[in-house]
Write a protein that holds these residues in place. Sequence first.
Motif, PDB file in Angstrom:
ATOM      1  N   HIS A  58       0.855  -1.184   0.000  1.00  0.00           N
ATOM      2  CA  HIS A  58       0.000   0.000   0.000  1.00  0.00           C
ATOM      3  C   HIS A  58       0.894   1.238   0.000  1.00  0.00           C
ATOM      4  N   ARG A  59       0.853   1.983  -1.083  1.00  0.00           N
ATOM      5  CA  ARG A  59       1.767   3.126  -1.232  1.00  0.00           C
ATOM      6  C   ARG A  59       1.522   4.201  -0.175  1.00  0.00           C
ATOM      7  N   GLN A  60       0.261   4.536   0.099  1.00  0.00           N
ATOM      8  CA  GLN A  60      -0.026   5.602   1.057  1.00  0.00           C
ATOM      9  C   GLN A  60       0.324   5.178   2.478  1.00  0.00           C
ATOM     10  N   HIS A  61       0.036   3.934   2.831  1.00  0.00           N
ATOM     11  CA  HIS A  61       0.326   3.449   4.175  1.00  0.00           C
ATOM     12  C   HIS A  61       1.786   3.061   4.362  1.00  0.00           C
ATOM     13  N   ARG A  62       2.507   2.889   3.248  1.00  0.00           N
ATOM     14  CA  ARG A  62       3.928   2.516   3.254  1.00  0.00           C
ATOM     15  C   ARG A  62       4.182   1.203   3.994  1.00  0.00           C
ATOM     16  N   THR A  63       3.236   0.296   3.858  1.00  0.00           N
ATOM     17  CA  THR A  63       3.376  -1.056   4.396  1.00  0.00           C
ATOM     18  C   THR A  63       2.687  -2.024   3.445  1.00  0.00           C
ATOM     19  N   PRO A  64       3.089  -3.303   3.469  1.00  0.00           N
ATOM     20  CA  PRO A  64       2.375  -4.292   2.667  1.00  0.00           C
ATOM     21  C   PRO A  64       1.106  -4.765   3.371  1.00  0.00           C
ATOM     22  N   LEU A  65       0.071  -5.054   2.569  1.00  0.00           N
ATOM     23  CA  LEU A  65      -1.091  -5.743   3.119  1.00  0.00           C
ATOM     24  C   LEU A  65      -0.721  -7.187   3.412  1.00  0.00           C
ATOM     25  N   TYR A  66       0.107  -7.776   2.524  1.00  0.00           N
ATOM     26  CA  TYR A  66       0.582  -9.138   2.763  1.00  0.00           C
ATOM     27  C   TYR A  66       1.834  -9.409   1.955  1.00  0.00           C
ATOM     28  N   SER A  67       2.553 -10.457   2.346  1.00  0.00           N
ATOM     29  CA  SER A  67       3.617 -11.058   1.548  1.00  0.00           C
ATOM     30  C   SER A  67       3.285 -12.532   1.368  1.00  0.00           C
ATOM     31  N   ALA A  68       3.566 -13.055   0.181  1.00  0.00           N
ATOM     32  CA  ALA A  68       3.271 -14.451  -0.144  1.00  0.00           C
ATOM     33  C   ALA A  68       4.569 -15.142  -0.535  1.00  0.00           C
ATOM     34  N   TYR A  69       4.746 -16.380  -0.044  1.00  0.00           N
ATOM     35  CA  TYR A  69       5.987 -17.091  -0.297  1.00  0.00           C
ATOM     36  C   TYR A  69       5.788 -18.582  -0.141  1.00  0.00           C
ATOM     37  N   ILE A  70       6.777 -19.353  -0.551  1.00  0.00           N
ATOM     38  CA  ILE A  70       6.792 -20.794  -0.335  1.00  0.00           C
ATOM     39  C   ILE A  70       7.804 -21.080   0.763  1.00  0.00           C
ATOM     40  N   ILE A  71       7.351 -21.745   1.806  1.00  0.00           N
ATOM     41  CA  ILE A  71       8.214 -21.991   2.956  1.00  0.00           C
ATOM     42  C   ILE A  71       9.236 -23.090   2.648  1.00  0.00           C
ATOM     43  N   SER A  72      10.397 -22.991   3.258  1.00  0.00           N
ATOM     44  CA  SER A  72      11.419 -24.037   3.148  1.00  0.00           C
ATOM     45  C   SER A  72      12.272 -24.007   4.408  1.00  0.00           C
ATOM     46  N   SER A  73      12.989 -25.079   4.657  1.00  0.00           N
ATOM     47  CA  SER A  73      13.817 -25.180   5.850  1.00  0.00           C
ATOM     48  C   SER A  73      15.123 -24.427   5.648  1.00  0.00           C
ATOM     49  N   SER A  74      15.457 -23.554   6.565  1.00  0.00           N
ATOM     50  CA  SER A  74      16.666 -22.757   6.462  1.00  0.00           C
ATOM     51  C   SER A  74      17.916 -23.637   6.561  1.00  0.00           C
ATOM     52  N   ASP A  75      18.920 -23.333   5.746  1.00  0.00           N
ATOM     53  CA  ASP A  75      20.193 -24.060   5.820  1.00  0.00           C
ATOM     54  C   ASP A  75      21.286 -23.218   6.464  1.00  0.00           C
ATOM     55  N   GLY A  76      20.896 -22.177   7.182  1.00  0.00           N
ATOM     56  CA  GLY A  76      21.880 -21.321   7.834  1.00  0.00           C
ATOM     57  C   GLY A  76      21.222 -20.387   8.830  1.00  0.00           C
ATOM     58  N   LYS A  77      22.015 -19.496   9.407  1.00  0.00           N
ATOM     59  CA  LYS A  77      21.537 -18.584  10.430  1.00  0.00           C
ATOM     60  C   LYS A  77      20.905 -17.341   9.800  1.00  0.00           C
ATOM     61  N   ARG A  78      20.212 -16.594  10.640  1.00  0.00           N
ATOM     62  CA  ARG A  78      19.656 -15.310  10.220  1.00  0.00           C
ATOM     63  C   ARG A  78      20.799 -14.421   9.749  1.00  0.00           C
ATOM     64  N   PRO A  79      20.733 -13.869   8.541  1.00  0.00           N
ATOM     65  CA  PRO A  79      21.853 -13.076   8.029  1.00  0.00           C
ATOM     66  C   PRO A  79      21.948 -11.711   8.701  1.00  0.00           C
ATOM     67  N   ASN A  80      23.132 -11.220   8.811  1.00  0.00           N
ATOM     68  CA  ASN A  80      23.365  -9.857   9.282  1.00  0.00           C
ATOM     69  C   ASN A  80      23.345  -8.967   8.053  1.00  0.00           C
ATOM     70  N   SER A  81      22.143  -8.601   7.638  1.00  0.00           N
ATOM     71  CA  SER A  81      21.952  -8.007   6.323  1.00  0.00           C
ATOM     72  C   SER A  81      21.626  -6.528   6.408  1.00  0.00           C
ATOM     73  N   SER A  82      21.999  -5.795   5.357  1.00  0.00           N
ATOM     74  CA  SER A  82      21.593  -4.400   5.227  1.00  0.00           C
ATOM     75  C   SER A  82      20.136  -4.347   4.772  1.00  0.00           C
TER      76      SER A  82
END
Length: 297
Positions: A66-90
């Motif tokens: 939502h452009r005016q609210h500057r947030t998503p109403l939703y995100s859609a994805y396919i789940i999978s098992s992580s092969d590593g730790k949470r990244p220290n990402s920018s």
Amino acid sequence: MCSSIVAFLLLLSRFDRRVLGELDQDFSKCRDFFYKKTPPKVLNAAGHQPICQRFENQYRFASFYHRQHRTPLYSAYIISSSDGKRPNSSWMYEPQLTFSHAGPEMEPFDTPADQNVIESQAVLQDYKNSNYTKGHLNPSMHQKTREDRVATFTLTNIVPQRAGSNSGPWNSLEKQVLRKFKAFCEGPMYVITGAMPYANGTRWIRNRVSIPEYMWSAYCCPSYKAKLPRDVRPLFPTYAAVGRNDCDSGEEIVPVNPKARLSLRGYDVRKMPLETLESILAQRLAMSISLFDGQCQ
């Protein structure tokens, strides 16, 4: 001369629509993230922008922004098992929300952020000293490769979430969904996670970013084990949940557990059938919504 100019402008308008790329009207570039390649049916969703989230030349998930609210109403994805730790990402932003001719890849924020970026979407400064964390709709723990996990760190996948919810009951729900996928799903599990605004008017961070009263999530696992434990059978092929993001909200949607630890009380999560969630969303969003084609049957 005038006819040449008109022809050039028509050509330019067609070119602009083409290079808009991943910002289209129907997720045409990333429908694989939806069950049966069918995005949710959402009526009266004016102001929302489909985004095919692309990182390192590959689509990673989809968001309905939502452009005016500057947030998503939703995100859609396919789940999978992580092969590593949470990244220290920018943290990253979506250039195409800023300029129609921008490239399709999400990019790290400049410091300070470009004014055009600030006007088009949420930026890191919005969350600074706001008493809200940056709450993932597509959490990094639900993605397998490092690249997929890094791609979740874009503010077009983020809503303002209280720490008590983000690191408490909602985090527990995300872990439970992942465990169900690994234990019982025999094919892809499609997940749609979103935010629910306040019923009595929008609340904002810095008059720029809308704050959700509740978080919600639903999954669709069309292929699952034939012999499910009796207590697990109601959870397939679909199930859903709503979590409180305001400990002072009423209890008509999510009751408060009086036995919860004091630090977590008020950020409870209520699990429910998909149909119940869709009914709640239809009432709160004042729009008809169907998350999975044919109810994932």
